[in-house]
Design an enzyme around this catalytic site. Structure first.
Site, PDB file in Angstrom:
ATOM      1  N   VAL A 140     -10.837  -0.035  -8.479  1.00  0.00           N
ATOM      2  CA  VAL A 140     -11.254   1.062  -7.612  1.00  0.00           C
ATOM      3  C   VAL A 140     -10.463   0.954  -6.311  1.00  0.00           C
ATOM      4  O   VAL A 140     -10.440  -0.109  -5.681  1.00  0.00           O
ATOM      5  CB  VAL A 140     -12.763   1.013  -7.329  1.00  0.00           C
ATOM      6  CG1 VAL A 140     -13.158   2.118  -6.346  1.00  0.00           C
ATOM      7  CG2 VAL A 140     -13.547   1.163  -8.626  1.00  0.00           C
ATOM      8  N   LYS A 141      -9.830   2.053  -5.919  1.00  0.00           N
ATOM      9  CA  LYS A 141      -9.020   2.040  -4.706  1.00  0.00           C
ATOM     10  C   LYS A 141      -9.850   2.517  -3.513  1.00  0.00           C
ATOM     11  O   LYS A 141     -10.469   3.578  -3.563  1.00  0.00           O
ATOM     12  CB  LYS A 141      -7.789   2.937  -4.867  1.00  0.00           C
ATOM     13  CG  LYS A 141      -6.770   2.426  -5.851  1.00  0.00           C
ATOM     14  CD  LYS A 141      -5.593   3.376  -6.007  1.00  0.00           C
ATOM     15  CE  LYS A 141      -4.607   3.241  -4.881  1.00  0.00           C
ATOM     16  NZ  LYS A 141      -3.372   4.042  -5.138  1.00  0.00           N
ATOM     17  N   ILE A 142      -9.826   1.720  -2.445  1.00  0.00           N
ATOM     18  CA  ILE A 142     -10.493   2.072  -1.200  1.00  0.00           C
ATOM     19  C   ILE A 142      -9.461   1.958  -0.072  1.00  0.00           C
ATOM     20  O   ILE A 142      -8.759   0.941   0.016  1.00  0.00           O
ATOM     21  CB  ILE A 142     -11.686   1.144  -0.915  1.00  0.00           C
ATOM     22  CG1 ILE A 142     -12.731   1.263  -2.033  1.00  0.00           C
ATOM     23  CG2 ILE A 142     -12.310   1.458   0.441  1.00  0.00           C
ATOM     24  CD1 ILE A 142     -13.924   0.334  -1.859  1.00  0.00           C
TER      25      ILE A 142
END
Length: 374
Positions: A140-142
């Site tokens: 998951v990219k944050i």
């Protein structure tokens, strides 16, 4: 020779990830070919990539028509389209993921950029994406905004694997690594197996040169013009030094003894923006073991065709060059370039770009769904 060059890059300890994903790549078998023949061991996406893929929506038409017939919202339709692509990519990379003990074989999917700054909503979105995709090799990219740092820690503490994106300055990179260590410590306290927690930190390279070069050209002196095209690599080499400083010492050793893994540096934005520069420079000059280089296909093809590795006394192009890198950035600052302002502008612009792409993506799907209903 192409396979030899890419094999040499892999042998040098660099994980080759593709900075692109689309339904067309999946349906045509192109991504499978890159995995089998071009040493690609991961793929990253972002709202801009998905917006570009949906703009050429032929392979998405039937699914969009079906979603319109079901009467789902535009937001739910966008989520479904992205999740399907990511699920299929995760399946393709599953063998790589297993063979690398979870280090590679990764597919990244970004949280809704509209949530930037809302810690609770970002963490809930990360959990939701993990459940929706349902594959263990998802990242998951944050984004690495200061407001998002607590969300990064919280998500990692829950055992969610995170690709921290949009990192430009070494200062922010240190904050990202601190957020990672804090997440690991909380995970340890909560009984989460640390060996199962993975993360990469995506440092953007070519965008730094593009912004710094623009300012150097505005200054226009001989000294300023001579420093074009070197800021991105120097900044990345300083970041690598910060990586080694962070992942050593008692705090890290305590976590490592419990099975923790380092948060690998990932060189992002490695396609050159200025055609006057060598098209493989951000691969050649940043080849160092234990890193990821996520590159557009044009850069991958260029390295396969004529790329080379820089050989130094220490064996790579990065280790031991922090002093040289600092001198380079100091020289740029001495010409009048405000590097702190550069990094602020780049971060804000990166978030804004993804937000615009997110809106564009929704508008494309909305028009397609309306056309399907006619």
């Amino acid at each position: 020779m192409a396979d030899d060059r890419l094999a040499a890059l892999t042998a040098a300890g660099v994980s080759i990830w593709l900075d692109d994903l689309s339904r067309d790549r999946l349906v045509s078998g192109d991504l499978r070919r890159l995995i089998d023949d071009k040493h690609v061991v991961g793929v990253t996406t972002n709202p801009t990539i998905f917006a570009a893929a949906l703009a050429h929506r032929g392979v998405y038409t039937s699914q969009i028509r079906e979603l319109a017939r079901w009467g789902v919202t535009v937001g739910d339709a966008v989520r479904t389209l992205m999740v399907v692509d990511v699920q299929q990519a995760c399946e393709l990379f599953r063998g790589v993921w297993e063979a690398s003990d979870g280090v590679d074989g990764r597919v990244s999917l970004e949280v809704n950029p509209d949530l930037a700054g809302n810690c609770e909503a970002t963490v809930l979105e990360a959990v939701s994406l993990m459940r929706a995709v349902g594959h263990p090799n998802l990242y998951v990219k944050i984004p690495a905004t200061r407001a998002s740092l607590p969300a990064i820690t919280e998500a990692l503490a829950l055992g969610i694997d995170i690709n921290v994106t949009l990192i430009f300055s070494v200062e922010r990179y240190r904050e990202v690594m601190a957020a990672y260590l804090a997440g690991l410590e909380r995970a340890l306290d909560d009984g989460v197996p640390l060996s199962a927690v993975h993360s990469v930190a995506s440092l953007f390279v070519s965008r730094v040169d593009a912004e710094v070069d623009k300012r150097l050209e505005e200054i226009g002196s001989d000294e300023a013009l001579a420093l074009r095209g070197v800021a991105g690599i120097a900044n990345s080499r300083l970041a690598y030094q910060a990586f080694w400083e962070t992942f050593s010492g008692p705090r890290w050793e305590r976590l490592a003894a419990k099975g923790a893994r380092v948060q690998r540096p990932l060189w992002a934005s490695t396609g050159v923006k200025n055609p006057a520069y060598p098209d493989t420079m951000y691969v050649t000059e940043l080849a160092v073991p234990g890193t990821v280089n996520t590159m557009p296909e044009a850069t991958l093809s260029a390295f396969a065709d004529h790329g080379s590795l820089r050989r130094a006394d220490n064996g790579d192009a990065v280790t031991g060059r922090a002093r040289e890198a600092r001198e380079t950035l100091d020289a740029i600052a001495a010409t009048g370039v405000d590097l702190a302002e550069v990094f602020t502008v780049l971060e804000r612009g990166g978030v804004d770009r993804f937000t615009r792409s997110w809106a564009e993506l929704h508008e494309t799907v909305r028009r397609s769904m309306e056309a399907s209903a006619e």
